[in-house]
Write a protein that holds these residues in place. Structure first.
Motif, PDB file in Angstrom:
ATOM      1  N   SER A 525       0.841  -1.193   0.000  1.00 57.63           N
ATOM      2  CA  SER A 525       0.000   0.000   0.000  1.00 57.63           C
ATOM      3  C   SER A 525       0.874   1.240   0.000  1.00 57.63           C
ATOM      4  O   SER A 525       2.012   1.224   0.482  1.00 57.63           O
ATOM      5  N   GLN A 526       0.336   2.291  -0.567  1.00 58.28           N
ATOM      6  CA  GLN A 526       1.028   3.573  -0.553  1.00 58.28           C
ATOM      7  C   GLN A 526      -0.001   4.697  -0.469  1.00 58.28           C
ATOM      8  O   GLN A 526      -1.108   4.586  -0.988  1.00 58.28           O
ATOM      9  N   GLN A 527       0.391   5.749   0.211  1.00 58.02           N
ATOM     10  CA  GLN A 527      -0.510   6.880   0.415  1.00 58.02           C
ATOM     11  C   GLN A 527       0.197   8.194   0.106  1.00 58.02           C
ATOM     12  O   GLN A 527       1.350   8.402   0.492  1.00 58.02           O
ATOM     13  N   ILE A 528      -0.528   9.061  -0.572  1.00 56.71           N
ATOM     14  CA  ILE A 528      -0.127  10.461  -0.716  1.00 56.71           C
ATOM     15  C   ILE A 528      -1.129  11.287   0.075  1.00 56.71           C
ATOM     16  O   ILE A 528      -2.346  11.143  -0.099  1.00 56.71           O
ATOM     17  N   GLU A 529      -0.629  12.114   0.968  1.00 58.82           N
ATOM     18  CA  GLU A 529      -1.500  12.932   1.813  1.00 58.82           C
ATOM     19  C   GLU A 529      -1.023  14.370   1.816  1.00 58.82           C
ATOM     20  O   GLU A 529       0.183  14.642   1.881  1.00 58.82           O
ATOM     21  N   VAL A 530      -1.964  15.286   1.704  1.00 56.73           N
ATOM     22  CA  VAL A 530      -1.675  16.714   1.866  1.00 56.73           C
ATOM     23  C   VAL A 530      -2.665  17.256   2.879  1.00 56.73           C
ATOM     24  O   VAL A 530      -3.820  16.805   2.950  1.00 56.73           O
ATOM     25  N   GLY A 531      -2.225  18.205   3.662  1.00 52.70           N
ATOM     26  CA  GLY A 531      -3.115  18.756   4.670  1.00 52.70           C
ATOM     27  C   GLY A 531      -2.645  20.109   5.132  1.00 52.70           C
ATOM     28  O   GLY A 531      -1.544  20.565   4.792  1.00 52.70           O
ATOM     29  N   ILE A 532      -3.498  20.748   5.904  1.00 54.73           N
ATOM     30  CA  ILE A 532      -3.127  22.034   6.478  1.00 54.73           C
ATOM     31  C   ILE A 532      -3.769  22.150   7.854  1.00 54.73           C
ATOM     32  O   ILE A 532      -4.935  21.803   8.053  1.00 54.73           O
ATOM     33  N   ARG A 533      -2.973  22.595   8.807  1.00 56.86           N
ATOM     34  CA  ARG A 533      -3.447  22.878  10.155  1.00 56.86           C
ATOM     35  C   ARG A 533      -3.491  24.391  10.307  1.00 56.86           C
ATOM     36  O   ARG A 533      -2.490  25.076  10.049  1.00 56.86           O
ATOM     37  N   SER A 534      -4.604  24.908  10.729  1.00 54.90           N
ATOM     38  CA  SER A 534      -4.756  26.360  10.786  1.00 54.90           C
ATOM     39  C   SER A 534      -5.360  26.785  12.117  1.00 54.90           C
ATOM     40  O   SER A 534      -6.118  26.037  12.750  1.00 54.90           O
ATOM     41  N   TYR A 535      -5.020  28.008  12.524  1.00 53.10           N
ATOM     42  CA  TYR A 535      -5.460  28.568  13.798  1.00 53.10           C
ATOM     43  C   TYR A 535      -6.008  29.969  13.545  1.00 53.10           C
ATOM     44  O   TYR A 535      -5.388  30.774  12.835  1.00 53.10           O
ATOM     45  N   TRP A 536      -7.162  30.263  14.151  1.00 51.25           N
ATOM     46  CA  TRP A 536      -7.864  31.499  13.878  1.00 51.25           C
ATOM     47  C   TRP A 536      -8.324  32.142  15.186  1.00 51.25           C
ATOM     48  O   TRP A 536      -8.392  31.487  16.216  1.00 51.25           O
ATOM     49  N   LEU A 537      -8.657  33.422  15.081  1.00 57.28           N
ATOM     50  CA  LEU A 537      -9.276  34.154  16.189  1.00 57.28           C
ATOM     51  C   LEU A 537      -8.459  34.021  17.464  1.00 57.28           C
ATOM     52  O   LEU A 537      -8.956  33.629  18.517  1.00 57.28           O
ATOM     53  N   ASN A 538      -7.183  34.353  17.335  1.00 59.30           N
ATOM     54  CA  ASN A 538      -6.284  34.309  18.492  1.00 59.30           C
ATOM     55  C   ASN A 538      -6.263  32.915  19.114  1.00 59.30           C
ATOM     56  O   ASN A 538      -6.344  32.740  20.325  1.00 59.30           O
ATOM     57  N   ASN A 539      -6.149  31.906  18.232  1.00 59.23           N
ATOM     58  CA  ASN A 539      -6.061  30.493  18.624  1.00 59.23           C
ATOM     59  C   ASN A 539      -7.321  29.969  19.312  1.00 59.23           C
ATOM     60  O   ASN A 539      -7.270  28.961  20.024  1.00 59.23           O
ATOM     61  N   LYS A 540      -8.445  30.603  19.060  1.00 62.21           N
ATOM     62  CA  LYS A 540      -9.695  30.089  19.597  1.00 62.21           C
ATOM     63  C   LYS A 540     -10.334  29.071  18.659  1.00 62.21           C
ATOM     64  O   LYS A 540     -11.266  28.371  19.050  1.00 62.21           O
ATOM     65  N   LEU A 541      -9.848  29.018  17.432  1.00 64.50           N
ATOM     66  CA  LEU A 541     -10.390  28.105  16.436  1.00 64.50           C
ATOM     67  C   LEU A 541      -9.248  27.365  15.762  1.00 64.50           C
ATOM     68  O   LEU A 541      -8.334  27.977  15.218  1.00 64.50           O
ATOM     69  N   ASN A 542      -9.288  26.031  15.816  1.00 67.40           N
ATOM     70  CA  ASN A 542      -8.282  25.185  15.185  1.00 67.40           C
ATOM     71  C   ASN A 542      -8.990  24.328  14.128  1.00 67.40           C
ATOM     72  O   ASN A 542      -9.896  23.553  14.450  1.00 67.40           O
ATOM     73  N   VAL A 543      -8.574  24.474  12.862  1.00 65.51           N
ATOM     74  CA  VAL A 543      -9.174  23.732  11.755  1.00 65.51           C
ATOM     75  C   VAL A 543      -8.087  22.913  11.071  1.00 65.51           C
ATOM     76  O   VAL A 543      -7.088  23.473  10.599  1.00 65.51           O
ATOM     77  N   ASN A 544      -8.270  21.598  11.040  1.00 68.22           N
ATOM     78  CA  ASN A 544      -7.330  20.700  10.364  1.00 68.22           C
ATOM     79  C   ASN A 544      -8.037  20.054   9.181  1.00 68.22           C
ATOM     80  O   ASN A 544      -9.100  19.449   9.328  1.00 68.22           O
ATOM     81  N   LEU A 545      -7.424  20.175   8.008  1.00 68.90           N
ATOM     82  CA  LEU A 545      -7.984  19.605   6.786  1.00 68.90           C
ATOM     83  C   LEU A 545      -6.946  18.689   6.160  1.00 68.90           C
ATOM     84  O   LEU A 545      -5.785  19.074   5.995  1.00 68.90           O
ATOM     85  N   ALA A 546      -7.352  17.462   5.818  1.00 73.94           N
ATOM     86  CA  ALA A 546      -6.439  16.491   5.208  1.00 73.94           C
ATOM     87  C   ALA A 546      -7.126  15.836   4.020  1.00 73.94           C
ATOM     88  O   ALA A 546      -8.317  15.518   4.069  1.00 73.94           O
ATOM     89  N   ALA A 547      -6.370  15.619   2.932  1.00 68.13           N
ATOM     90  CA  ALA A 547      -6.841  14.875   1.765  1.00 68.13           C
ATOM     91  C   ALA A 547      -5.835  13.770   1.485  1.00 68.13           C
ATOM     92  O   ALA A 547      -4.623  13.968   1.607  1.00 68.13           O
TER      93      ALA A 547
END
Length: 710
Positions: A525-547
């Protein structure tokens, strides 16, 4: 129920919760902001060090459900933001909030994970049944017993192939249970819980220093529970004894020793599903069970684990771990064999007597060198496991069971004429060597490269009624790699990408079914993954997106020309995306949301079995609001899983269930009320086959607990 309808219901419930908490907050407006931000005699001006007694953490409520660091992905202590692969951590606080007793209670909080068959899960489209404890192989709960969480502090999940770190394994990911260790500060907790269906549990935990300078520490934990079920004839008992000892031998050496004894007994089990029609409608009441009250599943397991951490010098550390386990799982149960051809109200049954025994040991040694901008890991592990399986069954004299009016106790099971089916022993040995470099290229860019080689040997010696006596010996070598990078654009945006591989060796018996006598290559098996970890509103909101995009190949299939042989032609593609959100809606209101989209396709040798229990959409929510004035909190949860298919291509209907909880503290007491499946929905969590049916989700359960710290 459609996803749109589910989202609207979640919004409506969210509005209800919001209006409730606003009302309660206004009722408690005698607590001013100045008094709320008072820390002893000093006023806290910026709120950065607020201590919420209900949360028992410093800082934002967001930190209650968020872990910043984990060693699962790299075997070194690494910030998750610098880990170039998706890692998700379920914290102890979230486990306690949801009153989770076993792993099945937490699927909503792990994106891309859903229930598969009994204790196994589906992760990123693939069946996942192997787990780690503190990064070590050796599952005391085996194949059919569901792991309990009394000894667990955290649950960590590494998404995608993990071969470069842990060797052979399924490509969906790996689950790691982090166990509770002896603590430096004294803590003693006595807890009792009760609920409907005669649920009753009690536990005591004590951990702290064993001497004056706390260089020696201990842990003692005892847990016991018992309960009935909505399913006919089912009762469950669990008992766990957990011991630990830690010793700081000197400033450079720490030894930790743990022992756990587990007993689980479920009557009316192995608990299976209920037959459905092709559209997923149950053909019987959800209380129906094909098992008699005398049927049972019993597990006895023991685990011994030790770890030595040694600091060699200022830049070189080492650790060495040993994990030994043994367990015996005994099952005597009736199995559904499908509907009677002439009477669709009757289910044919057979009786099975099975004993599974496992014994294994894992040895792991690591060297970790801090060489300027490089953190280099060199390590080796060895895993040995012996599985014995004894299996008898019969269909003679086994009474059929009505779906509409089941009558139990028709047979004397001791009079059944049992026929030996299987008596086999499988021994597996795996040794791996691995190396990894974490390179801090710049202040923004971090690279990771790892490689591993595994040598695996499997010996099989056994009897099966269909094939007679067989002896087989198989050796193979597997290679795994991983390359990844993380980049910090700024404090708000932190993208990453990775390429990782994994493998699963073919079984020794399957190797005997090669038409030309050559060995089958391991599944790869092999995987390619891209993602982004983001922080908003003075670190009150953490959004992680992965594909991600995963390919799995070399899957064994029946030879189209002769079904006595196998061919290695199967290929599956799984791709999707995951969205995880942690948010401080207000200073007292926190939300945890997990969404996953997954699409699995069989690219070669189409076989519907690989589509089983792989929902396209999953959505989980857990939201908590705190009332500091009364030292309490209220929480709301929802879990949506879209339509699935079972192994025979029958529909498993989509479902949405809702949970709520209330928690309050008074001096050294904590009281908690949890309601699971708030609206008492009837639903199936997953499917198996047409004969066995779909696995029934738990009906409404109400739990109340009182915990006393002393």
């Amino acid at each position: 129920m459609t996803l749109r309808t589910t989202l609207m219901m979640m919004q409506a419930c969210g509005a209800l919760v919001f209006s409730t908490v606003i009302f309660a907050e206004n009722a408690a407006n005698n607590i001013t902001q100045d008094s709320y931000l008072n820390d002893g005699d000093n006023k806290i001006k910026d709120g950065s060090n607020i201590e919420l007694q209900t949360l028992q953490v410093q800082g934002r409520a967001l930190s209650y459900y968020k872990e910043d660091e984990a060693a699962l992905a790299t075997r070194t202590s690494t910030p998750i933001d610098k880990t170039p692969q998706s890692v998700q951590v379920v914290t102890e606080a979230l486990i306690e909030d949801q009153a989770a007793r076993q792993i099945t209670d937490l699927y909503r909080s792990i994106s891309g994970m859903s229930q598969n068959n009994v204790s196994t899960v589906t992760l990123r489209g693939f069946s996942q049944d192997e787990v780690l404890y503190d990064g070590l192989k050796g599952d005391p709960f085996g194949d059919f017993s569901i792991p309990q969480l009394f000894t667990i502090e955290q649950i960590q999940v590494l998404k995608g192939p993990s071969g470069a770190a842990y060797g052979a394994g399924e490509p969906g990911g790996v689950i790691n249970y982090v166990t509770k260790k002896p603590a430096y500060e004294q803590k003693n907790t006595l807890k009792v819980s009760a609920g409907n269906k005669d649920f009753l549990s009690g536990s005591i935990e004590s951990s702290g220093p064993a001497n004056e300078d706390a260089s020696q520490r201990y842990r003692l934990g005892i847990y016991s529970d018992g309960q009935d079920s909505y399913r006919n004839n089912v009762e469950e008992e669990n008992r766990i004894i957990d011991l630990g000892y830690a010793w700081d031998i000197d400033e450079n050496n720490t030894l930790t020793v743990q022992y756990t004894d587990i007993h689980q007994y479920i009557s009316g089990a192995r608990l299976r599903g209920i037959p459905t029609d092709d559209d997923g409608n149950f053909l019987a009441d959800t209380s129906w069970n094909n098992n008699e009250k005398s049927d049972f599943q019993e597990l006895d397991a023991q685990v011994f684990q030790t770890r030595l951490d040694h600091s060699i010098n200022s830049w070189l550390d080492s650790n060495f771990s040993v994990r030994y386990f043994n367990n015996t799982e005994t099952q005597k149960y009736h199995e559904s064999k499908g509907l009677n051809a002439t009477d669709s109200d009757k289910v044919k049954r057979e009786f099975r007597d099975q004993v599974r025994s496992r014994e294994g040991i894992t040895l792991v040694g690591n060297l970790i060198a801090e060489l300027g901008d490089h953190t280099v890991l060199v390590g080796s592990d060895y895993f040995h496991q012996k599985n014995d399986f004894l299996y008898d069954k019969t269909t003679k004299g086994v009474a059929e069971l009505s779906l509409s009016n089941p009558v139990y106790g028709q047979d004397d099971t001791s009079a059944y004429d049992m026929v030996p089916q299987t008596n086999e022993s499988t021994t597996t040995d795996q040794i791996g060597l691995y190396i990894q470099d974490q390179w801090k290229v710049t202040d923004q860019l971090d690279l990771l490269a790892g490689a591993r080689i595994d040598r695996i040997e499997e010996k099989y010696d056994g009897y099966k009624i269909k094939t007679g006596t067989t002896k087989a010996n198989y050796k193979d070598t597997g290679y795994s790699t991983r390359l990844g990078a993380t980049y910090r654009i700024n404090d708000n945006w932190k993208p990453y990408t990775s390429f990782s591989t994994g493998f699963v060796p073919q079984g020794a018996v399957d190797q005997q079914k090669s038409a030309d006598g050559s060995l089958f290559d391991p599944e790869k098996s092999q995987q390619i993954e891209v993602g982004i970890r983001s922080y908003w509103l003075n670190n009150k909101l953490n959004v992680n997106l992965a594909a991600y995009h995963i390919n799995r190949e070399n899957i064994l299939q029946d030879d189209p020309g002769d079904d006595n042989y196998l061919v290695s032609i199967g290929k599956i593609r799984s791709q999707g995306m995951e969205l995880d959100v942690l948010a401080d809606i207000t200073s007292r209101w926190v939300a945890n949301v997990s969404y996953a989209y997954n699409d699995v396709k069989v690219k070669e040798a189409a076989d519907g079995v690989y589509f089983a229990n792989t929902p396209y959409h999953q959505l989980g929510l857990w939201s908590r609001y705190d009332f500091p004035s009364i030292d309490s909190s209220i929480a709301f949860g929802a879990d949506y899983v879209s339509q699935q298919k079972n192994r025979d291509d029958q529909t498993v209907k989509p479902y949405t269930v809702y949970d709520m909880s209330w928690q309050t503290r008074y001096e050294d007491w904590k009281f908690q009320l949890n309601i699971k499946n708030l609206f008492d929905k009837e639903y199936a969590v997953s499917g198996f086959t047409k004969n066995i049916g779909s696995f029934v989700g738990e009906r409404r359960r109400v739990y109340i607990s009182a915990a006393y710290d002393f």
